[in-house]
Design a protein around this motif. Structure first.
Motif, PDB file in Angstrom:
ATOM      1  N   GLN A 107       0.832  -1.220   0.000  1.00 50.66           N
ATOM      2  CA  GLN A 107       0.000   0.000   0.000  1.00 50.66           C
ATOM      3  C   GLN A 107       0.864   1.267   0.000  1.00 50.66           C
ATOM      4  O   GLN A 107       0.617   2.199  -0.753  1.00 50.66           O
ATOM      5  CB  GLN A 107      -0.874  -0.022   1.266  1.00 50.66           C
ATOM      6  N   SER A 108       1.917   1.254   0.865  1.00 51.23           N
ATOM      7  CA  SER A 108       2.715   2.481   0.981  1.00 51.23           C
ATOM      8  C   SER A 108       3.563   2.725  -0.264  1.00 51.23           C
ATOM      9  O   SER A 108       3.816   3.855  -0.649  1.00 51.23           O
ATOM     10  CB  SER A 108       3.580   2.458   2.236  1.00 51.23           C
ATOM     11  N   GLU A 109       4.003   1.613  -0.938  1.00 49.98           N
ATOM     12  CA  GLU A 109       4.762   1.802  -2.190  1.00 49.98           C
ATOM     13  C   GLU A 109       3.885   2.438  -3.261  1.00 49.98           C
ATOM     14  O   GLU A 109       4.322   3.307  -4.011  1.00 49.98           O
ATOM     15  CB  GLU A 109       5.307   0.461  -2.682  1.00 49.98           C
ATOM     16  N   ILE A 110       2.644   1.968  -3.294  1.00 55.02           N
ATOM     17  CA  ILE A 110       1.706   2.547  -4.275  1.00 55.02           C
ATOM     18  C   ILE A 110       1.520   4.034  -3.989  1.00 55.02           C
ATOM     19  O   ILE A 110       1.566   4.863  -4.898  1.00 55.02           O
ATOM     20  CB  ILE A 110       0.333   1.810  -4.220  1.00 55.02           C
ATOM     21  N   LEU A 111       1.394   4.338  -2.712  1.00 54.41           N
ATOM     22  CA  LEU A 111       1.198   5.733  -2.300  1.00 54.41           C
ATOM     23  C   LEU A 111       2.409   6.586  -2.693  1.00 54.41           C
ATOM     24  O   LEU A 111       2.267   7.695  -3.218  1.00 54.41           O
ATOM     25  CB  LEU A 111       0.982   5.784  -0.785  1.00 54.41           C
ATOM     26  N   ILE A 112       3.604   6.055  -2.463  1.00 59.31           N
ATOM     27  CA  ILE A 112       4.822   6.801  -2.795  1.00 59.31           C
ATOM     28  C   ILE A 112       4.911   7.016  -4.307  1.00 59.31           C
ATOM     29  O   ILE A 112       5.217   8.111  -4.783  1.00 59.31           O
ATOM     30  CB  ILE A 112       6.072   6.088  -2.241  1.00 59.31           C
ATOM     31  N   ASP A 113       4.595   5.954  -5.092  1.00 60.07           N
ATOM     32  CA  ASP A 113       4.613   6.104  -6.554  1.00 60.07           C
ATOM     33  C   ASP A 113       3.644   7.188  -7.000  1.00 60.07           C
ATOM     34  O   ASP A 113       3.946   8.012  -7.857  1.00 60.07           O
ATOM     35  CB  ASP A 113       4.226   4.778  -7.227  1.00 60.07           C
ATOM     36  N   GLU A 114       2.495   7.157  -6.367  1.00 61.82           N
ATOM     37  CA  GLU A 114       1.471   8.135  -6.715  1.00 61.82           C
ATOM     38  C   GLU A 114       1.948   9.553  -6.402  1.00 61.82           C
ATOM     39  O   GLU A 114       1.795  10.465  -7.211  1.00 61.82           O
ATOM     40  CB  GLU A 114       0.227   7.825  -5.884  1.00 61.82           C
ATOM     41  N   LEU A 115       2.586   9.706  -5.234  1.00 60.42           N
ATOM     42  CA  LEU A 115       3.091  11.030  -4.844  1.00 60.42           C
ATOM     43  C   LEU A 115       4.209  11.481  -5.775  1.00 60.42           C
ATOM     44  O   LEU A 115       4.277  12.647  -6.163  1.00 60.42           O
ATOM     45  CB  LEU A 115       3.585  11.010  -3.394  1.00 60.42           C
ATOM     46  N   LYS A 116       5.087  10.533  -6.167  1.00 62.24           N
ATOM     47  CA  LYS A 116       6.178  10.887  -7.093  1.00 62.24           C
ATOM     48  C   LYS A 116       5.606  11.372  -8.413  1.00 62.24           C
ATOM     49  O   LYS A 116       6.060  12.343  -9.004  1.00 62.24           O
ATOM     50  CB  LYS A 116       7.071   9.664  -7.332  1.00 62.24           C
ATOM     51  N   GLU A 117       4.588  10.661  -8.856  1.00 63.04           N
ATOM     52  CA  GLU A 117       3.909  11.021 -10.098  1.00 63.04           C
ATOM     53  C   GLU A 117       3.360  12.444 -10.000  1.00 63.04           C
ATOM     54  O   GLU A 117       3.548  13.267 -10.899  1.00 63.04           O
ATOM     55  CB  GLU A 117       2.767  10.002 -10.315  1.00 63.04           C
ATOM     56  N   ARG A 118       2.724  12.723  -8.865  1.00 62.30           N
ATOM     57  CA  ARG A 118       2.147  14.046  -8.680  1.00 62.30           C
ATOM     58  C   ARG A 118       3.230  15.119  -8.631  1.00 62.30           C
ATOM     59  O   ARG A 118       3.064  16.213  -9.147  1.00 62.30           O
ATOM     60  CB  ARG A 118       1.308  14.084  -7.396  1.00 62.30           C
TER      61      ARG A 118
END
Ligand code: DGT
Length: 231
Positions: free
Chosen positions: A2-13
């Motif tokens: 879950q947290s990796e997905i969140l980090i990827d999402e934040l990096k994308e943003r």
């Protein structure tokens, strides 16, 4: 996970130039916001916006902060209108860096200071209503988004003695009661989530009762959280 997905999402943003990370440092008078900002000044890729308190103390030769403390009923509205303007300018300033670190925000001006003036009977209904309409219009139409609040949580008694020590002229008459009221509003906002439109924004709570030097250890501990992806 879950947290990796969140980090990827934040990096994308973050890589999207339209979305940059905005952190507002909040807390009562004398809690050490400026110290935190100064501490992170050495870090690259972070844009630091200190609170424009010097502007409030000198509006074309007029000290709105001093006037507000001397006669809040007469000058509270004047100061808050100007605070709201300077905060809006800080929020909307074009952001070059991936992270913007701001001292306070439009939100604390409204939810803590305006609220306190009004609740304590030092602001007329009409002034409160006009400020609130301005505030609501601003948050609905302007880009004043915040990604993280850092709340420097401090006991009012500790603040009271710090304020006495730093001897900022305008603040010498601040009673402990005033700090307690402002403390309660910060608590209701960040801890009890009773007020405000920012309930979904993440809050990092840091105990800021230690000496300001010791606080550096706490800042370092939270560096990655406060300045994501650039530390
Ligand atoms: P720090 O670095 O945590 O010690 O922060 P300070 O105390 O330099 O900065 P701050 O924002 O707590 O307050 C600066 C002064 O301005 C203080 O006397 C409280 C006052 N102040 C700040 N924002 C507002 C506001 O929106 N309304 C009113 N009435 N006063 C405000």
């Amino acid at each position: 996970s879950q947290s990796e997905i969140l980090i990827d999402e934040l990096k994308e943003r973050l890589s999207n130039t339209k979305h940059k990370f905005v952190v507002c440092v909040e807390g009562n008078i004398g809690c050490g916001k400026t110290t935190l900002l100064n501490y992170f000044k050495k870090t690259k890729n972070v844009e630091i916006l200190a609170e424009p308190v010097d502007k409030w103390r000198n509006i074309d030769g007029h000290n709105a902060l001093e006037l507000m403390y001397k006669d809040p009923h007469r000058w509270g509205m004047t100061l808050q209108t100007y605070v709201q303007l300077t905060m809006l300018q800080a929020h909307t300033k074009v952001q070059e860096c991936p992270v913007k670190l701001m001292e306070r925000s439009l939100y604390s001006a409204k939810y803590c200071f305006v609220e306190n003036l009004y609740k304590s009977g030092k602001m007329a209904d009409i002034d409160f209503i006009v400020l609130t309409e301005w505030f609501n219009w601003i948050i609905q139409t302007q880009n004043v988004k915040v990604d993280l609040f850092v709340y420097l949580r401090t006991d009012p008694e500790v603040l009271f003695s710090r304020i006495k020590q730093r001897r900022r002229e305008e603040e010498m008459g601040i009673p402990l009661e005033y700090l307690k009221d402002l403390h309660q509003l910060h608590e209701d906002w960040f801890i009890h989530k009773k007020i405000g439109t920012t309930k979904d924004v993440e809050v990092l709570v840091i105990d800021a009762n230690s000496s300001l030097e010791d606080m550096e250890i706490a800042y370092e501990k939270h560096r990655e959280k406060i300045l994501p992806f650039i530390s």
